[in-house]
Design an enzyme around this catalytic site. Sequence first.
Site, PDB file in Angstrom:
ATOM      1  N   CYS A 294      -3.573  -3.394  -8.425  1.00 51.55           N
ATOM      2  CA  CYS A 294      -2.943  -2.788  -9.598  1.00 51.55           C
ATOM      3  C   CYS A 294      -1.477  -2.446  -9.388  1.00 51.55           C
ATOM      4  CB  CYS A 294      -3.730  -1.561 -10.063  1.00 51.55           C
ATOM      5  SG  CYS A 294      -3.588  -0.097  -9.006  1.00 51.55           S
ATOM      6  N   ASP A 295      -1.044  -2.180  -8.159  1.00 50.43           N
ATOM      7  CA  ASP A 295       0.367  -1.882  -7.887  1.00 50.43           C
ATOM      8  C   ASP A 295       1.270  -3.013  -8.389  1.00 50.43           C
ATOM      9  OD1 ASP A 295      -1.574  -0.924  -6.074  1.00 50.43           O
ATOM     10  OD2 ASP A 295      -0.120  -0.492  -4.520  1.00 50.43           O
ATOM     11  N   ALA A 296       0.734  -4.226  -8.318  1.00 48.20           N
ATOM     12  CA  ALA A 296       1.525  -5.401  -8.686  1.00 48.20           C
ATOM     13  C   ALA A 296       2.028  -5.330 -10.122  1.00 48.20           C
ATOM     14  CB  ALA A 296       0.686  -6.671  -8.504  1.00 48.20           C
TER      15      ALA A 296
END
Length: 370
Positions: A158-160
Amino acid sequence: MKTPNIFMFAIVFAIATFSQAQEIKPKEVKKEMKRVAEWQIAHFRDTYSDRKDPHHIADWTNGALYVGMVKYAEIANSNKYWRWLKKIGKEQNWKLHSRRYHADDHIIGQMYIELYRKYGDEKMIAETRKSFDYIIAHPSKQPITLDNYKHLERWTWCDALFMSPPVWAKLSNVTGDEKYSAFMMKEYEATITHLFDEDEDLFYRDNSYIGKLDDGKKIFWSRGNGWVFGGLTLLMEEYEPGSKEYEYFKAIYLRMAEKLIKIQTPEGHWAMSLLGQDKYPTPETSGTAFFTFGLAWGINHGLLDAETYQPHVEKAWNALVSYITKDGMLGYVQPIGAAPGNAWPDKTEVYGTGAFLSAGSEVYKLYGGE
């Protein structure tokens, strides 16, 4: 015999209430932003997260710092910060980092595009455009699952969603070429389908956390969700309200915002495991700063009701400021990781500074700053 205890409780409660209800003034917000920005510039090449070497200037950690520094530069009464960012761009020859498909290595492109918007120099975005043209022509065939870090060419964590999608949206905006936005939307939707929990309105960090419980609760990492929530504001800024893309991101954003104010801690921060306040009582400022940024942005842009949401922003901002050391370092930033863990009052990270500066830029506007 019980009266003194009740009296002391009343005093403590009153002090705590007063500290959370301190009036926020734009001049003071800007002052705290400057202190933190100046400290970080002075300590830019320090080592963090117990690593032996400083982060590469194009690393994702610094890329997140640049996002916040751009936002501070826009309201600072000095071109010093723009010059600092421009110097970094020149040192990197305006290139993205080394891994062609990896979202983390795209984030510095956000800074390049904002510098292009200010200075109008085409060379600032030429390499980013070249790299993204290649990706469009040769899309990755990897699956959308991370699978123990085997698959990093797509947005499988999800950081992406903070690192890469805003670069694609910005590039479409400044070039007028919709192909970058179209590619991004398709990939973003694949990640949403994979990692968004429809019941909790929060994101799993990656597929290794889906179905796992910690003390009987689902594991939603604070900073991971902060990356997503902050990234949604960066994306919406690139689209016209009412457009298909804007409304898509807005729908996700509103669901997350409603959830976030329900799970904010009484102290004002968000727990490192968002549903696990009891197990993770330690403050954590990077996730909290991203949530503060996103919520304040939503109020400023008319997406969130101020009467409902502003008290949460106020409480969060006052908490963040209380974790700044006398020297201007933002403490309680969780080191590099992928899950709830530990944070300390005397440890920081560059991405925490970036998140704080992003938050400050919107809090400043919320309370009347020009």
